[in-house]
Design a protein around this motif. Structure first.
Motif, short mmCIF file in Angstrom:
data_model
loop_
_atom_site.label_atom_id
_atom_site.label_comp_id
_atom_site.label_asym_id
_atom_site.label_seq_id
_atom_site.Cartn_x
_atom_site.Cartn_y
_atom_site.Cartn_z
N PHE A 250 0.78 -1.24 0.00
CA PHE A 250 0.00 0.00 0.00
C PHE A 250 0.82 1.30 0.00
N PRO A 251 1.80 1.47 0.91
CA PRO A 251 2.46 2.79 0.90
C PRO A 251 3.06 3.19 -0.45
N PRO A 252 3.93 2.37 -1.08
CA PRO A 252 4.46 2.84 -2.37
C PRO A 252 3.38 2.96 -3.45
N TYR A 253 2.42 2.06 -3.39
CA TYR A 253 1.36 2.05 -4.38
C TYR A 253 0.49 3.31 -4.24
N PHE A 254 0.23 3.72 -3.01
CA PHE A 254 -0.53 4.95 -2.80
C PHE A 254 0.25 6.18 -3.24
N VAL A 255 1.55 6.20 -2.94
CA VAL A 255 2.35 7.38 -3.30
C VAL A 255 2.42 7.51 -4.82
N ALA A 256 2.62 6.40 -5.52
CA ALA A 256 2.68 6.45 -6.98
C ALA A 256 1.33 6.92 -7.54
N GLY A 257 0.24 6.39 -7.00
CA GLY A 257 -1.09 6.80 -7.46
C GLY A 257 -1.33 8.28 -7.20
N ALA A 258 -0.82 8.76 -6.07
CA ALA A 258 -1.02 10.17 -5.72
C ALA A 258 -0.29 11.06 -6.72
N LEU A 259 0.96 10.71 -7.04
CA LEU A 259 1.72 11.53 -7.99
C LEU A 259 1.07 11.47 -9.37
N PHE A 260 0.59 10.29 -9.72
CA PHE A 260 -0.07 10.09 -11.00
C PHE A 260 -1.28 11.02 -11.12
N ASN A 290 7.23 16.63 -20.36
CA ASN A 290 7.90 16.11 -19.16
C ASN A 290 6.87 15.62 -18.13
N ALA A 291 5.81 16.42 -17.93
CA ALA A 291 4.79 16.01 -16.97
C ALA A 291 4.17 14.68 -17.40
N ALA A 292 3.96 14.53 -18.71
CA ALA A 292 3.37 13.29 -19.22
C ALA A 292 4.31 12.11 -18.98
N LYS A 293 5.61 12.35 -19.10
CA LYS A 293 6.57 11.26 -18.84
C LYS A 293 6.51 10.82 -17.38
N ILE A 294 6.41 11.81 -16.48
CA ILE A 294 6.32 11.44 -15.05
C ILE A 294 5.03 10.66 -14.81
N MET A 295 3.95 11.09 -15.50
CA MET A 295 2.69 10.36 -15.36
C MET A 295 2.85 8.91 -15.81
N LEU A 296 3.53 8.73 -16.93
CA LEU A 296 3.70 7.37 -17.45
C LEU A 296 4.50 6.52 -16.46
N THR A 298 4.85 6.95 -13.15
CA THR A 298 4.10 6.63 -11.93
C THR A 298 2.96 5.67 -12.25
N GLU A 299 2.43 5.77 -13.46
CA GLU A 299 1.36 4.86 -13.86
C GLU A 299 1.86 3.42 -13.88
N ALA A 339 -13.58 -0.20 -15.06
CA ALA A 339 -13.46 1.18 -15.56
C ALA A 339 -12.13 1.78 -15.11
N LEU A 340 -11.76 1.53 -13.86
CA LEU A 340 -10.51 2.15 -13.40
C LEU A 340 -9.30 1.51 -14.05
N ILE A 341 -9.40 0.21 -14.37
CA ILE A 341 -8.28 -0.43 -15.09
C ILE A 341 -8.11 0.23 -16.46
N VAL A 342 -9.24 0.47 -17.13
CA VAL A 342 -9.15 1.09 -18.45
C VAL A 342 -8.60 2.51 -18.32
N LEU A 343 -9.15 3.29 -17.39
CA LEU A 343 -8.79 4.71 -17.29
C LEU A 343 -7.37 4.90 -16.77
N ASN A 344 -6.96 4.08 -15.80
CA ASN A 344 -5.66 4.33 -15.17
C ASN A 344 -4.53 3.55 -15.81
N ILE A 345 -4.82 2.41 -16.40
CA ILE A 345 -3.74 1.56 -16.90
C ILE A 345 -3.73 1.48 -18.42
N VAL A 346 -4.87 1.27 -19.03
CA VAL A 346 -4.88 1.02 -20.47
C VAL A 346 -4.69 2.32 -21.25
#
Lengths: 443, 178
Positions: A250-260, A290-296, A298-299, A339-346
């Protein structure tokens, strides 16, 4: 690598461009319209808050067993959005990423507003919010102290520290720019108002030296803080033994999701802002790229988190963990999960392509969709484990009421309202740090 | 207007300012102020700034915050209000770490900001330099070098001659506050 700033920008033109947005530009009807809509939503938010205080949390869809509903999901969502600002300001400063200089100011403002709104939700959720101060450690006549072994108490400290340190960091960075506004304001009232907050800043060499030392120290302190906030938030779940909560990823997964989600919100705010105030030369396609790269990046960490959750669910051999893992995919909340798999991952996979990272419509749409997806993720985490846990006889679904939905919309309205006021009242881009870039480009 | 704060030259760029400060130091002036619209690299060293104690203050603040935060938890959980939960230890220090971390960061950050403001003598809303003509451009695009009247070698005519030599945009007299 393209330069950050075209050489036609000098110290004076940068200063005038950014400060004129605040000091000289008349109010535009689009801003007025946004202000009216955001204002109406904020009024609805505060009105329903008043009703909540009178009637209690029964006006929401929460009940036993799902006693955590939208309020906690919204809390995690907002605090997640509130991560990008301080990350941009602190980490990218320490890593000497000069491109941060044109996006740190408004991203920090976004962080403050989002974290402030996030902090409201757990208090509203308390049932008796007027006793919220019981969470603070003070020697009271009841002789009761907070339970230090509870992550909920850690949370109070983590969120309030994050808010205060982010506010300090933001304000310290604003002082030289407030002095610029003071010196460029035409009316005495504005000069006095900005002057008071500028604290008499005069830009003396020794002052700058101390300023830079303090700013760097604040960045160094804020950087681990960013990581700590969502880690502690995740412990609210992970310390509990509810199936679907009790996970070490949870902790790293939450932090990555938060930055994403935070970077997604930065894009959602930056794209209209740069268009509306014609700041395309300061917030360039390179910044968005650059922001998009960070998103990718963290995603991908987030996707690993999803996979690790599924893996540990099955690997545990615990029938309840397995049941909740399967239940998320095929149970009553399965549409939210897929829906969240499609929106956040795919969908974010398009960010592998340079053309997508430099396309304004793609980035803006993706920014909104990711925020929707991340909200769904928090809803899924909070609700599914509670609704169907150990004992089938005590299962019960959470179904949101119109009050839940309106308060969520209202909190978004309040966020927009604060951001619109910020755009008109303070320099949305750090003026002195842009002058530094101009100086470096010249040298 | 008898008392003056100093004589000030307005300069066009950051490199020229650093060069001017070096020349002023070489000429023996010690009471010098330099103003710039952004932090200029090497300027503080050129002016003889010895470095600040902000890092030390921040360290002290952090240690105070951390130990204070830990003590608060230890005192309330062990001394003031011990709760026996199935015989588990009262001094469960690993669970006091998150709050200790937060108070450390909070106190260190507040100390850093307070130390920066105190070192700079801010807030100070009234200062003779603000009365100088054109000084409002110090927060926009201009650089200023001011030789203060309380310098041992200050002598109005020679200082003005020195400042004219560095070819500034203009040289002005900064009156002192009454």
């Amino acid at each position: 690598m393209a330069e950050l700033l075209s050489p036609r920008w000098g110290y004076a033109s940068i200063t005038d461009k950014i400060s004129d947005i605040v000091l000289r530009r008349p109010v535009h009807w689009i801003w007025g319209l946004g202000f009216a809509v955001a204002g109406a939503l904020s009024v609805a938010f505060f009105g329903l808050m008043g009703w909540l205080f009178l009637a209690g949390v029964g006006i929401w869809g929460v009940n036993i067993p799902a006693a955590w509903g939208f309020a906690i999901g919204n809390f995690v969502w907002w605090i997640g959005i509130g991560h990008a600002g301080t990350f941009i300001s602190a980490f990218l400063l320490l890593l000497r990423q000069k491109w941060r200089n044109s996006i740190n100011r408004f991203a920090e403002a976004m962080t403050l507003f989002a974290a402030g709104i996030a902090g409201l939700w757990p208090i509203l959720h308390l049932g008796r919010p007027w006793f919220a101060y019981w969470l603070a450690p003070y020697p009271d006549v009841m002789n009761v102290w907070p339970q230090w072994r509870s992550p909920l108490v850690w949370d109070i400290f983590a969120i309030s520290t994050y808010l205060l340190v982010s506010l300090l960091f933001w304000y310290v960075g604003l002082i030289p720019d407030l002095a610029t506004l003071r010196d460029r304001a035409q009316s005495r009232a504005k000069r006095v108002a900005y002057g008071l907050f500028a604290l008499g800043w005069r830009g003396e060499a020794r002052h700058w030296a101390r300023f830079e030392t303090a700013y760097l120290l604040l960045a160094g302190l804020a950087a681990p803080l960013v990581i700590s906030v969502h880690s502690v938030v995740s412990l609210d779940f992970a310390i509990g033994n509810t199936p679907g909560y009790h996970s070490t990823i949870f902790p790293p997964y939450f932090v990555a999701g938060a930055l994403f989600s935070g970077f997604a919100m930065v894009l959602v705010l930056a794209i209209p802002m740069r268009k509306f105030f014609r700041l395309e030369e300061f917030i360039t396609l390179r910044h968005l790229d650059n922001a998009a790269k960070i998103m990718l990046a963290t995603e991908l960490i987030l996707a690993y988190g999803y996979l690790a959750e599924i893996f540990t669910g099955f690997y545990s051999g615990d029938r309840y963990e397995i049941a909740i893992t399967v239940n998320r995919m095929v149970g009553p909340y399965a549409p939210v999960y897929w829906a969240l798999i499609v929106l956040n991952i795919v969908l974010p996979q398009v960010l592998w392509f340079r053309r997508a990272r430099r396309s304004i419509p793609v980035l803006f749409t993706l920014g909104i969709l990711i925020n929707v997806g991340m909200w769904m993720e928090r809803f899924m985490i909070v609700v599914t484990g509670l609704a169907q846990d150990f004992l089938p006889s005590s299962w019960g679904l959470f179904i949101p009421t119109w009050v839940d939905w309106t308060m969520l919309a209202g909190s978004i309205g309040l966020f927009a309202l604060l951001f619109l006021l910020f755009l008109r009242g303070l320099p949305a881009i750090s003026i002195f740090e842009m002058r530094e870039i101009a100086a470096e480009e010249k040298a | 207007m008898s008392a003056i704060h100093g004589l000030m030259a307005e300069i066009g760029g950051p490199e020229a300012l650093v060069a001017a400060v070096r020349r002023a130091r070489a000429a023996g002036y010690r009471r010098i102020d330099a103003y710039s619209p952004f932090p200029v690299e090497g300027l503080a060293e050129a002016i003889g700034f010895a470095g600040s104690r902000i890092p030390l203050a921040t360290l002290v603040g952090g240690i105070a915050g951390g130990s204070g935060g830990f003590f608060l938890q230890w005192y309330s959980a062990v001394v003031s209000y011990p709760v026996n939960v199935g015989g588990r230890p009262l001094d469960s220090w690993p669970e006091f770490i998150p709050v200790t971390f937060e108070t450390t960061v909070l106190f260190a950050a507040v100390t850093a900001v307070v130390a920066m403001l105190a070192g700079n003598g801010l807030p100070r809303l009234r200062h003779p330099i603000f009365e100088a003509p054109h000084f409002d451009h110090a927060t926009r695009n201009r650089f200023f070098l001011c030789i203060l009247a309380d310098d041992e070698r200050f002598e109005a005519a020679s200082v003005r001659r020195f400042l004219e030599e560095i070819e500034p945009i203009r040289v002005v007299e900064v009156p002192a506050c009454e």
